[in-house]
Design a protein around this motif. Structure first.
Motif, PDB file in Angstrom:
ATOM      1  N   THR A 241       0.832  -1.199   0.000  1.00  0.00           N
ATOM      2  CA  THR A 241       0.000   0.000   0.000  1.00  0.00           C
ATOM      3  C   THR A 241       0.868   1.250   0.000  1.00  0.00           C
ATOM      4  N   PRO A 242       0.338   2.380  -0.480  1.00  0.00           N
ATOM      5  CA  PRO A 242       1.099   3.626  -0.456  1.00  0.00           C
ATOM      6  C   PRO A 242       1.306   4.104   0.974  1.00  0.00           C
ATOM      7  N   PRO A 243       2.242   5.045   1.190  1.00  0.00           N
ATOM      8  CA  PRO A 243       2.590   5.464   2.552  1.00  0.00           C
ATOM      9  C   PRO A 243       1.419   6.001   3.368  1.00  0.00           C
ATOM     10  N   ASN A 244       0.425   6.590   2.712  1.00  0.00           N
ATOM     11  CA  ASN A 244      -0.684   7.188   3.470  1.00  0.00           C
ATOM     12  C   ASN A 244      -1.809   6.201   3.769  1.00  0.00           C
ATOM     13  N   GLN A 245      -1.618   4.919   3.451  1.00  0.00           N
ATOM     14  CA  GLN A 245      -2.639   3.905   3.712  1.00  0.00           C
ATOM     15  C   GLN A 245      -2.007   2.710   4.391  1.00  0.00           C
ATOM     16  N   PHE A 246      -2.602   2.287   5.503  1.00  0.00           N
ATOM     17  CA  PHE A 246      -2.119   1.052   6.121  1.00  0.00           C
ATOM     18  C   PHE A 246      -2.706  -0.153   5.387  1.00  0.00           C
ATOM     19  N   SER A 247      -3.995  -0.097   5.102  1.00  0.00           N
ATOM     20  CA  SER A 247      -4.657  -1.171   4.357  1.00  0.00           C
ATOM     21  C   SER A 247      -5.723  -0.539   3.481  1.00  0.00           C
ATOM     22  N   ARG A 248      -6.255  -1.329   2.553  1.00  0.00           N
ATOM     23  CA  ARG A 248      -7.287  -0.834   1.649  1.00  0.00           C
ATOM     24  C   ARG A 248      -8.584  -1.596   1.895  1.00  0.00           C
ATOM     25  N   ALA A 249      -9.665  -1.087   1.348  1.00  0.00           N
ATOM     26  CA  ALA A 249     -10.970  -1.718   1.523  1.00  0.00           C
ATOM     27  C   ALA A 249     -10.946  -3.129   0.925  1.00  0.00           C
ATOM     28  N   PRO A 250     -11.865  -4.000   1.332  1.00  0.00           N
ATOM     29  CA  PRO A 250     -11.867  -5.372   0.793  1.00  0.00           C
ATOM     30  C   PRO A 250     -11.913  -5.440  -0.727  1.00  0.00           C
ATOM     31  N   LYS A 251     -12.630  -4.518  -1.360  1.00  0.00           N
ATOM     32  CA  LYS A 251     -12.674  -4.451  -2.821  1.00  0.00           C
ATOM     33  C   LYS A 251     -12.217  -3.058  -3.237  1.00  0.00           C
ATOM     34  N   ALA A 252     -10.933  -2.932  -3.561  1.00  0.00           N
ATOM     35  CA  ALA A 252     -10.384  -1.592  -3.786  1.00  0.00           C
ATOM     36  C   ALA A 252      -9.306  -1.530  -4.853  1.00  0.00           C
ATOM     37  N   THR A 253      -8.950  -2.669  -5.469  1.00  0.00           N
ATOM     38  CA  THR A 253      -7.831  -2.676  -6.405  1.00  0.00           C
ATOM     39  C   THR A 253      -8.323  -2.752  -7.849  1.00  0.00           C
ATOM     40  N   ASP A 254      -7.387  -2.637  -8.778  1.00  0.00           N
ATOM     41  CA  ASP A 254      -7.717  -2.788 -10.197  1.00  0.00           C
ATOM     42  C   ASP A 254      -7.654  -4.248 -10.641  1.00  0.00           C
ATOM     43  N   GLY A 255      -7.481  -5.155  -9.681  1.00  0.00           N
ATOM     44  CA  GLY A 255      -7.404  -6.590  -9.978  1.00  0.00           C
ATOM     45  C   GLY A 255      -6.294  -7.285  -9.220  1.00  0.00           C
ATOM     46  N   CYS A 256      -5.366  -6.499  -8.669  1.00  0.00           N
ATOM     47  CA  CYS A 256      -4.269  -7.075  -7.899  1.00  0.00           C
ATOM     48  C   CYS A 256      -4.750  -7.517  -6.521  1.00  0.00           C
ATOM     49  N   VAL A 257      -3.871  -8.204  -5.808  1.00  0.00           N
ATOM     50  CA  VAL A 257      -4.097  -8.565  -4.411  1.00  0.00           C
ATOM     51  C   VAL A 257      -3.172  -7.697  -3.577  1.00  0.00           C
ATOM     52  N   VAL A 258      -3.734  -6.929  -2.640  1.00  0.00           N
ATOM     53  CA  VAL A 258      -2.962  -5.923  -1.904  1.00  0.00           C
ATOM     54  C   VAL A 258      -2.951  -6.251  -0.413  1.00  0.00           C
ATOM     55  N   LEU A 259      -1.758  -6.163   0.178  1.00  0.00           N
ATOM     56  CA  LEU A 259      -1.560  -6.403   1.600  1.00  0.00           C
ATOM     57  C   LEU A 259      -0.982  -5.164   2.265  1.00  0.00           C
ATOM     58  N   ALA A 260      -1.128  -5.066   3.580  1.00  0.00           N
ATOM     59  CA  ALA A 260      -0.409  -4.046   4.341  1.00  0.00           C
ATOM     60  C   ALA A 260       1.087  -4.284   4.172  1.00  0.00           C
ATOM     61  N   ASN A 261       1.860  -3.219   4.131  1.00  0.00           N
ATOM     62  CA  ASN A 261       3.293  -3.346   3.854  1.00  0.00           C
ATOM     63  C   ASN A 261       4.043  -4.275   4.810  1.00  0.00           C
ATOM     64  N   PRO A 262       3.815  -4.204   6.145  1.00  0.00           N
ATOM     65  CA  PRO A 262       4.546  -5.141   7.022  1.00  0.00           C
ATOM     66  C   PRO A 262       4.252  -6.600   6.691  1.00  0.00           C
ATOM     67  N   ASP A 263       3.008  -6.897   6.294  1.00  0.00           N
ATOM     68  CA  ASP A 263       2.651  -8.269   5.939  1.00  0.00           C
ATOM     69  C   ASP A 263       3.342  -8.688   4.638  1.00  0.00           C
ATOM     70  N   LEU A 264       3.304  -7.795   3.657  1.00  0.00           N
ATOM     71  CA  LEU A 264       3.948  -8.093   2.377  1.00  0.00           C
ATOM     72  C   LEU A 264       5.453  -8.291   2.553  1.00  0.00           C
ATOM     73  N   GLU A 265       6.063  -7.510   3.431  1.00  0.00           N
ATOM     74  CA  GLU A 265       7.522  -7.577   3.584  1.00  0.00           C
ATOM     75  C   GLU A 265       7.982  -8.956   4.031  1.00  0.00           C
ATOM     76  N   ARG A 266       7.195  -9.604   4.893  1.00  0.00           N
ATOM     77  CA  ARG A 266       7.573 -10.963   5.285  1.00  0.00           C
ATOM     78  C   ARG A 266       7.503 -11.904   4.090  1.00  0.00           C
ATOM     79  N   ILE A 267       6.456 -11.769   3.296  1.00  0.00           N
ATOM     80  CA  ILE A 267       6.311 -12.616   2.118  1.00  0.00           C
ATOM     81  C   ILE A 267       7.445 -12.357   1.136  1.00  0.00           C
ATOM     82  N   LEU A 268       7.809 -11.096   0.930  1.00  0.00           N
ATOM     83  CA  LEU A 268       8.892 -10.755   0.022  1.00  0.00           C
ATOM     84  C   LEU A 268      10.199 -11.407   0.454  1.00  0.00           C
ATOM     85  N   ARG A 269      10.426 -11.493   1.753  1.00  0.00           N
ATOM     86  CA  ARG A 269      11.669 -12.083   2.266  1.00  0.00           C
ATOM     87  C   ARG A 269      11.691 -13.597   2.106  1.00  0.00           C
TER      88      ARG A 269
END
Length: 406
Positions: A241-269
């Protein structure tokens, strides 16, 4: 500013924090900021809900103030804090209790935050059975060190680690999907695809806009099964998510799957490119991995029949395992058959082994298996890594796509 008005501003995310949290924030700023951990903010939010349910509102308020101080862009935490502050003045009638004019002005945001709260609570209340796996994970090889399954009905991503004892659920996270929902069909429909995919890259966040947060993991949509069904589109990623958002609404993307940055960072590692499967389903069906499925046994027999025919160099019998509309590298069966004949000639009847075999099953209007393995001929140490897509036609399993991926 009255406390009630302050509560309303907090509920709509109009203030970074409430004055009641000001001292907490200042104290936090004097200390070195602690690194954000995956799942930490959500766990703290659920603890606040628990305290509210136990009528421990004073403790809940203190926890909410601290959470908002550390995560001022966590809108859902802001909403809970607003309700707690309002409760000190009057009874709270509903989650996100704001006057009608304010509710109308921020109606969509308020509805999305309420839905996010319900999705988080539902997923954490309805846990997968201990030791169960998504039915799509028929077999994971040691090369599949991690696997991901997404239940879009619960806005939840489940992360598995694969070891000697098999896959084990190690974490799960709230996610957002397409604005128009799921079952992507065409480019620009704002839907998230459903199917069995693989991570194809781990994009450097330095090359991405802030919009994508901590990074991005593209998946191979459209896969060969999608292409077979005429589905179009591209650029489906797991990202932050961008810096001004911790998380997004359940249906809020253009088709991607979006996670909060701390959650994504573990997956990225943790996850690996090319070998990490990503299953995206409307609703995951959890099964006991030890339970035998007769269809899996029938498929295993078909796969071993293909291996035996190729080991023996029997082209006629081998072609019986392919559908008439089979394709490989863009070539139809008629154009691919001469290449297969040359391949069999070079093998000279040597037996082949299917090493590091992994099998994913996807069932919708058709029953399909996605099979990945290293094809190693007798006397060789290595061989090509193949990926096949099989489809059940009546009582028979046949291959409609095959490709070399490494």
């Amino acid at each position: 500013m009255t406390r009630v008005l302050l509560a309303l501003c907090c509920a709509l995310g109009l203030l970074a924090t409430a004055p009641a949290a000001h001292a907490t924030r200042k104290a936090a700023q004097r200390q070195a900021p602690a690194p954000l951990r995956d799942g930490q903010a959500e766990a703290r939010l659920i603890e606040i809900y628990r305290l509210i349910g136990q009528a421990q509102t004073r403790q809940a308020l203190a926890r909410a103030e601290a959470l908002v101080a550390e995560h001022p862009n966590f809108q859902l935490a802001q909403l809970v804090l607003g309700d707690l502050l309002l409760a000190r003045q009057q009874p709270v009638r509903a989650f996100g209790d704001v006057p009608e004019p304010v509710a109308r002005a921020g109606g969509q945001t308020l509805a999305e935050l309420r839905e996010e709260s319900l999705q988080r609570l539902r997923a954490l209340r309805e846990r997968p059975p201990e030791g169960a796996l998504p039915a799509q994970f028929v077999q994971l090889s040691p090369r599949n060190r991690h696997a991901i399954a997404i239940d879009t009905s619960r806005s939840r991503l489940y992360l598995f680690q694969n070891g000697p004892q098999g896959p084990r659920l190690i974490a799960d996270y709230y996610v957002s999907v397409g604005k128009s929902g799921i079952e992507k069909s065409v480019e620009g429909d704002l839907r998230t695809p459903l199917g069995a995919y693989f991570i194809t890259a781990n994009l450097d966040p330095k090359t991405l806009r802030d919009f994508y947060g901590s990074g991005a993991l593209p998946i191979n949509y459209p896969n060969p099964y999608d292409v077979r069904r005429g589905k179009t589109g591209s650029g489906i990623w797991l990202h932050g998510t961008p810096p001004n958002q911790f998380s997004r609404a359940p249906k809020a993307t253009d088709g991607c799957v979006v996670l909060a940055n701390p959650d994504l960072e573990r997956i990225l590692r943790m996850v690996e490119v090319r070998t990490t499967p990503v299953v995206i389903a409307h609703s995951l069906r959890w099964v006991n991995p030890a339970a035998a499925d007769p269809e899996h046994q029938r498929f295993a027999a078909a796969l071993q029949g293909w291996r035996a025919a190729k080991s023996e160099g029997d082209l006629g019998r081998l072609l019986g395992f392919y559908t008439p509309d089979f394709s490989a590298a863009g070539k139809p069966l008629a154009e691919w058959t001469p290449l297969l004949r040359v391949e069999l000639s070079r093998a000279r009847g040597r037996a082949i082994e299917l090493k590091d075999l992994s099998i994913l099953r996807w069932t919708d209007s058709a029953d399909t298996m996605v099979v990945t393995f290293g094809e190693v001929a007798e006397g060789s140490r290595t061989g090509p890594t193949r990926r096949q897509y099989w489809m059940r036609d009546g009582g028979q399993w046949k291959i409609f796509y095959e490709g070399v991926i490494g």
